[in-house]
Scaffold this motif. Structure first.
Motif, short mmCIF file in Angstrom:
data_model
loop_
_atom_site.label_atom_id
_atom_site.label_comp_id
_atom_site.label_asym_id
_atom_site.label_seq_id
_atom_site.Cartn_x
_atom_site.Cartn_y
_atom_site.Cartn_z
N LYS A 90 0.81 -1.22 0.00
CA LYS A 90 0.00 0.00 0.00
C LYS A 90 0.84 1.28 0.00
N TYR A 91 1.77 1.33 -0.95
CA TYR A 91 2.53 2.57 -1.13
C TYR A 91 2.66 2.85 -2.61
N ALA A 92 3.02 4.09 -2.92
CA ALA A 92 3.23 4.51 -4.31
C ALA A 92 4.15 5.71 -4.33
N ASP A 93 4.74 5.95 -5.48
CA ASP A 93 5.52 7.15 -5.72
C ASP A 93 4.65 8.21 -6.36
N ILE A 94 4.99 9.46 -6.09
CA ILE A 94 4.39 10.55 -6.86
C ILE A 94 5.52 11.28 -7.58
N SER A 95 5.18 11.82 -8.73
CA SER A 95 6.11 12.67 -9.49
C SER A 95 5.28 13.73 -10.18
N TYR A 96 5.87 14.87 -10.40
CA TYR A 96 5.10 15.99 -10.92
C TYR A 96 6.01 17.01 -11.57
N PHE A 97 5.40 17.84 -12.40
CA PHE A 97 6.10 19.02 -12.91
C PHE A 97 5.07 20.05 -13.33
N ILE A 98 5.43 21.30 -13.15
CA ILE A 98 4.64 22.42 -13.65
C ILE A 98 5.34 22.88 -14.92
N GLY A 99 4.69 22.68 -16.04
CA GLY A 99 5.28 23.02 -17.33
C GLY A 99 5.16 24.50 -17.67
N ASP A 100 4.11 25.13 -17.20
CA ASP A 100 3.90 26.54 -17.48
C ASP A 100 4.72 27.35 -16.47
N SER A 101 5.87 27.82 -16.89
CA SER A 101 6.77 28.53 -15.97
C SER A 101 6.19 29.86 -15.49
N ASN A 102 5.14 30.36 -16.15
CA ASN A 102 4.50 31.60 -15.70
C ASN A 102 3.83 31.46 -14.33
N VAL A 103 3.55 30.22 -13.92
CA VAL A 103 2.90 30.02 -12.61
C VAL A 103 3.87 29.45 -11.57
N TRP A 104 5.14 29.35 -11.91
CA TRP A 104 6.13 28.88 -10.94
C TRP A 104 6.20 29.83 -9.75
N GLY A 105 6.39 29.26 -8.58
CA GLY A 105 6.57 30.05 -7.36
C GLY A 105 5.29 30.66 -6.83
N LYS A 106 4.15 30.21 -7.32
CA LYS A 106 2.86 30.77 -6.89
C LYS A 106 2.01 29.78 -6.11
N GLY A 107 2.61 28.66 -5.69
CA GLY A 107 1.90 27.71 -4.84
C GLY A 107 1.10 26.64 -5.57
N TYR A 108 1.16 26.62 -6.88
CA TYR A 108 0.39 25.62 -7.63
C TYR A 108 0.89 24.20 -7.33
N ALA A 109 2.20 24.01 -7.35
CA ALA A 109 2.74 22.67 -7.11
C ALA A 109 2.37 22.17 -5.73
N THR A 110 2.43 23.04 -4.72
CA THR A 110 2.06 22.64 -3.36
C THR A 110 0.59 22.22 -3.31
N GLU A 111 -0.28 22.98 -3.96
CA GLU A 111 -1.70 22.61 -3.98
C GLU A 111 -1.91 21.27 -4.67
N VAL A 112 -1.21 21.07 -5.78
CA VAL A 112 -1.36 19.84 -6.56
C VAL A 112 -0.88 18.62 -5.76
N VAL A 113 0.29 18.74 -5.14
CA VAL A 113 0.82 17.62 -4.35
C VAL A 113 -0.10 17.34 -3.17
N SER A 114 -0.59 18.37 -2.51
CA SER A 114 -1.50 18.18 -1.38
C SER A 114 -2.80 17.52 -1.82
N LEU A 115 -3.33 17.92 -2.96
CA LEU A 115 -4.57 17.31 -3.47
C LEU A 115 -4.38 15.82 -3.77
N LEU A 116 -3.30 15.50 -4.49
CA LEU A 116 -3.09 14.10 -4.85
C LEU A 116 -2.75 13.26 -3.62
N THR A 117 -2.05 13.84 -2.67
CA THR A 117 -1.73 13.13 -1.43
C THR A 117 -3.01 12.77 -0.68
N SER A 118 -3.91 13.72 -0.55
CA SER A 118 -5.18 13.47 0.12
C SER A 118 -5.97 12.39 -0.62
#
Length: 188
Positions: A90-118
Motif C-alpha cells: 500500500k505505497y506509491a511514488d508521486i512525481s510531478y512538474f509544472i510546465g507553465d513557468s508563468n505560474v512557478w513560485g505561486k503555490g500551484y505545485a504545493t496545492e497539486v501535491v497536497s490534493l493528490l496526497t489526500s
C-alpha cells in the motif's frame, strides 16, 4: 482505473488523455529550464512519444497520470503521476512538474501535491507515499515539505544533473498516520 476529477481551489486534476498531447506539452519537455529535473530529458521527445506514454497510463492498472488544469484560465499547466502503486504494501511514488513557468513560485505545485496526497490516502487507501528529488531541486523539496513530507534518506551521487555532475537523490515520504495528524492539527 476509472478515476474522476480532483478539484482544488485553483486547480483541477483529471486523468490525462491523448488530446492533452499538444505542441505546448511537447515544448515543456524540450525546454532545458523546465525539464532539468525530468527523466524525459535523456531522450528526444515528440508528440507521438507523449501520446504513447499517455496511452500507456490510461491502460495502466497501477499508475495514474493526471493533467493539472488551472481553474482561472482552463489551461493545462503540468502533470502529476501516482504510481506504480504497490497493492500489497500500500505505497506509491508521486512525481510531478509544472510546465507553465508563468505560474512557478505561486503555490500551484504545493496545492497539486497536497490534493493528490489526500486522494491517495482517502480514495486509494495507501499507507505511504514516496517522492524522489534531486539535491539541487530546492523548489520541489519545499513543495514536499509544505505538503507534510519528510526527507527520509539521501542516496549520495545517485543522479546526474543537467551540468553533467553527480548529485544526491533525496527520498521523501509521508505516512497515512502523519497525514492524518496534519489534518487534525489544521482543524484545531
Amino acid at each position: 482505473m476509472n478515476i474522476g476529477k480532483i478539484t482544488g481551489n485553483r486547480v483541477v486534476l483529471r486523468p490525462a488523455k491523448r488530446s492533452d498531447c499538444t505542441k505546448e506539452y511537447l515544448s515543456w519537455l524540450e525546454d532545458a529550464r523546465i525539464n532539468q529535473y525530468l527523466e524525459t530529458r535523456w531522450e528526444e521527445q515528440s508528440i507521438e512519444k507523449i501520446q504513447l506514454f499517455v496511452e500507456s497510463m490510461e491502460k495502466s492498472l497501477d499508475s495514474i497520470l493526471f493533467v493539472i488544469i488551472d481553474v482561472s484560465s482552463g489551461r493545462h499547466i503540468g502533470n502529476i503521476k501516482i504510481g506504480p502503486i504497490n497493492p500489497n504494501h500500500k505505497y506509491a511514488d508521486i512525481s510531478y512538474f509544472i510546465g507553465d513557468s508563468n505560474v512557478w513560485g505561486k503555490g500551484y505545485a504545493t496545492e497539486v501535491v497536497s490534493l493528490l496526497t489526500s486522494y491517495a490516502f482517502n480514495c486509494l487507501d495507501l499507507e505511504n507515499i514516496l517522492a524522489g528529488v534531486y539535491e539541487s531541486n530546492i523548489g520541489s523539496q519545499r513543495v514536499l515539505e509544505k505538503s507534510g513530507y519528510k526527507m527520509q534518506c539521501e542516496f549520495s551521487n545517485m543522479v546526474v544533473n543537467v551540468k553533467n555532475r553527480r548529485e544526491s537523490l533525496f527520498r521523501y515520504t509521508l505516512s497515512r498516520g502523519d497525514f492524518l495528524a496534519r489534518v487534525v492539527s489544521k482543524k484545531t
